[in-house]
Design an enzyme around this catalytic site. Structure first.
Site, PDB file in Angstrom:
ATOM      1  N   ASP A  55       0.852  -1.187   0.000  1.00 59.04           N
ATOM      2  CA  ASP A  55       0.000   0.000   0.000  1.00 59.04           C
ATOM      3  C   ASP A  55       0.893   1.244   0.000  1.00 59.04           C
ATOM      4  O   ASP A  55       1.892   1.308   0.707  1.00 59.04           O
ATOM      5  CB  ASP A  55      -0.911  -0.002   1.236  1.00 59.04           C
ATOM      6  CG  ASP A  55      -2.063   0.980   1.096  1.00 59.04           C
ATOM      7  OD1 ASP A  55      -3.222   0.523   1.021  1.00 59.04           O
ATOM      8  OD2 ASP A  55      -1.804   2.201   1.052  1.00 59.04           O
ATOM      9  N   ILE A  56       0.488   2.219  -0.795  1.00 59.96           N
ATOM     10  CA  ILE A  56       1.299   3.436  -0.948  1.00 59.96           C
ATOM     11  C   ILE A  56       1.282   4.295   0.322  1.00 59.96           C
ATOM     12  O   ILE A  56       2.173   5.121   0.523  1.00 59.96           O
ATOM     13  CB  ILE A  56       0.795   4.238  -2.177  1.00 59.96           C
ATOM     14  CG1 ILE A  56       1.882   5.114  -2.754  1.00 59.96           C
ATOM     15  CG2 ILE A  56      -0.455   5.044  -1.851  1.00 59.96           C
ATOM     16  CD1 ILE A  56       1.542   5.688  -4.123  1.00 59.96           C
ATOM     17  N   ASN A 109     -12.921  -3.231   2.206  1.00 53.40           N
ATOM     18  CA  ASN A 109     -13.873  -2.124   2.280  1.00 53.40           C
ATOM     19  C   ASN A 109     -14.824  -2.191   1.094  1.00 53.40           C
ATOM     20  O   ASN A 109     -14.389  -2.282  -0.057  1.00 53.40           O
ATOM     21  CB  ASN A 109     -13.132  -0.775   2.259  1.00 53.40           C
ATOM     22  CG  ASN A 109     -12.333  -0.549   3.520  1.00 53.40           C
ATOM     23  OD1 ASN A 109     -12.815  -0.830   4.616  1.00 53.40           O
ATOM     24  ND2 ASN A 109     -11.118  -0.057   3.374  1.00 53.40           N
ATOM     25  N   VAL A 165     -10.888   2.811  -3.955  1.00 48.86           N
ATOM     26  CA  VAL A 165     -10.558   2.326  -5.296  1.00 48.86           C
ATOM     27  C   VAL A 165     -11.606   1.294  -5.716  1.00 48.86           C
ATOM     28  O   VAL A 165     -11.782   0.271  -5.043  1.00 48.86           O
ATOM     29  CB  VAL A 165      -9.147   1.694  -5.317  1.00 48.86           C
ATOM     30  CG1 VAL A 165      -8.816   1.191  -6.726  1.00 48.86           C
ATOM     31  CG2 VAL A 165      -8.102   2.701  -4.852  1.00 48.86           C
ATOM     32  N   HIS A 204     -10.409  -5.381  -3.701  1.00 47.99           N
ATOM     33  CA  HIS A 204      -9.094  -5.667  -3.126  1.00 47.99           C
ATOM     34  C   HIS A 204      -9.266  -5.941  -1.642  1.00 47.99           C
ATOM     35  O   HIS A 204     -10.242  -5.505  -1.026  1.00 47.99           O
ATOM     36  CB  HIS A 204      -8.134  -4.486  -3.327  1.00 47.99           C
ATOM     37  CG  HIS A 204      -8.659  -3.190  -2.793  1.00 47.99           C
ATOM     38  ND1 HIS A 204      -9.562  -2.417  -3.490  1.00 47.99           N
ATOM     39  CD2 HIS A 204      -8.435  -2.537  -1.616  1.00 47.99           C
ATOM     40  CE1 HIS A 204      -9.860  -1.340  -2.778  1.00 47.99           C
ATOM     41  NE2 HIS A 204      -9.202  -1.394  -1.614  1.00 47.99           N
ATOM     42  N   HIS A 219      -6.987  -5.795   2.087  1.00 43.36           N
ATOM     43  CA  HIS A 219      -5.793  -5.325   2.766  1.00 43.36           C
ATOM     44  C   HIS A 219      -5.282  -6.435   3.690  1.00 43.36           C
ATOM     45  O   HIS A 219      -6.086  -7.072   4.381  1.00 43.36           O
ATOM     46  CB  HIS A 219      -6.102  -4.122   3.654  1.00 43.36           C
ATOM     47  CG  HIS A 219      -6.670  -2.928   2.931  1.00 43.36           C
ATOM     48  ND1 HIS A 219      -6.001  -1.731   2.824  1.00 43.36           N
ATOM     49  CD2 HIS A 219      -7.857  -2.741   2.289  1.00 43.36           C
ATOM     50  CE1 HIS A 219      -6.747  -0.851   2.159  1.00 43.36           C
ATOM     51  NE2 HIS A 219      -7.884  -1.444   1.831  1.00 43.36           N
TER      52      HIS A 219
HETATM   53  P1  AMP Z   1      -9.788   1.283   0.083  1.00 43.75           P
HETATM   54  O1  AMP Z   1     -10.321   1.432  -1.322  1.00 43.75           O
HETATM   55  O2  AMP Z   1     -10.317   2.303   1.023  1.00 43.75           O
HETATM   56  O3  AMP Z   1      -9.953  -0.125   0.606  1.00 43.75           O
HETATM   57  O4  AMP Z   1      -8.220   1.538   0.054  1.00 43.75           O
HETATM   58  C1  AMP Z   1      -7.470   1.781  -1.094  1.00 43.75           C
HETATM   59  C2  AMP Z   1      -6.017   1.747  -0.714  1.00 43.75           C
HETATM   60  O5  AMP Z   1      -5.253   1.872  -1.900  1.00 43.75           O
HETATM   61  C3  AMP Z   1      -5.560   2.844   0.238  1.00 43.75           C
HETATM   62  O6  AMP Z   1      -5.037   2.245   1.414  1.00 43.75           O
HETATM   63  C4  AMP Z   1      -4.475   3.588  -0.561  1.00 43.75           C
HETATM   64  O7  AMP Z   1      -3.398   4.007   0.232  1.00 43.75           O
HETATM   65  C5  AMP Z   1      -4.061   2.545  -1.581  1.00 43.75           C
HETATM   66  N1  AMP Z   1      -3.511   3.054  -2.827  1.00 43.75           N
HETATM   67  C6  AMP Z   1      -4.027   4.016  -3.623  1.00 43.75           C
HETATM   68  N2  AMP Z   1      -3.269   4.190  -4.713  1.00 43.75           N
HETATM   69  C7  AMP Z   1      -2.245   3.300  -4.611  1.00 43.75           C
HETATM   70  C8  AMP Z   1      -1.121   2.984  -5.418  1.00 43.75           C
HETATM   71  N3  AMP Z   1      -0.881   3.625  -6.586  1.00 43.75           N
HETATM   72  N4  AMP Z   1      -0.273   2.010  -5.003  1.00 43.75           N
HETATM   73  C9  AMP Z   1      -0.497   1.377  -3.836  1.00 43.75           C
HETATM   74  N5  AMP Z   1      -1.542   1.624  -3.025  1.00 43.75           N
HETATM   75  C10 AMP Z   1      -2.395   2.576  -3.405  1.00 43.75           C
END
Ligand code: AMP
Length: 119
Positions: free
Chosen positions: A33-34, A91, A100, A104, A106
């Site tokens: 995760d970024i 989520n 996003v 996915h 975590h």
């Molecule tokens: P969520 O959709 O809330 O479950 O979380 C999306 C996750 O994607 C967040 O924890 C972000 O930090 C992560 N994220 C967004 N863009 C990137 C990326 N380019 N590379 C890695 N992680 C990312």
């Protein structure tokens, strides 16, 4: 919700945006995760166009669902997480804060993670 092929994880899966890859097989890609929320924070993304957990479990072929969850286990094993423990989070939608729109999960670990939800 209709799948948006321009979401950021779709771009990562197509190799258009770089990621720090942890694991990959025919079913899934796992990368850091970024914005890590724990010492270990990995995202596992299935190789298919699914918006959410609900979409994935309703519409993905059984082989992909099994492959995805097997990949999650392999990631946890590879990162030596099972001994001390880890958390998996998915989520779905607005109330959960899904950012996003590509399904996915975590994987978090590397320290005691505290309570389940932020107060
Ligand atoms: P969520 O959709 O809330 O479950 O979380 C999306 C996750 O994607 C967040 O924890 C972000 O930090 C992560 N994220 C967004 N863009 C990137 C990326 N380019 N590379 C890695 N992680 C990312």
């Amino acid at each position: 919700m209709e799948y948006d092929p321009n979401n950021i994880f779709a771009k990562i899966l197509r190799g258009e945006i770089p990621c720090r890859k942890i694991y990959e097989d025919e079913h899934a890609l796992a990368f850091e995760d970024i914005a890590p929320a724990a010492p270990v924070h990995v995202l596992v993304v299935p190789k298919g166009e699914f918006v959410s957990f609900d979409d994935f479990t309703a519409h993905a072929p059984a082989s992909l669902q099994l492959g995805f969850f097997s990949a999650m286990r392999k990631v946890a094993q590879q990162l030596h997480l099972p001994q001390n423990g880890y958390r998996i989070i998915g989520n779905h939608g607005a109330d959960a804060g899904q950012l996003v729109p590509h399904f996915h999960m975590h994987i978090l670990g590397g320290k005691p993670l505290g309570g389940l939800l932020a107060k």
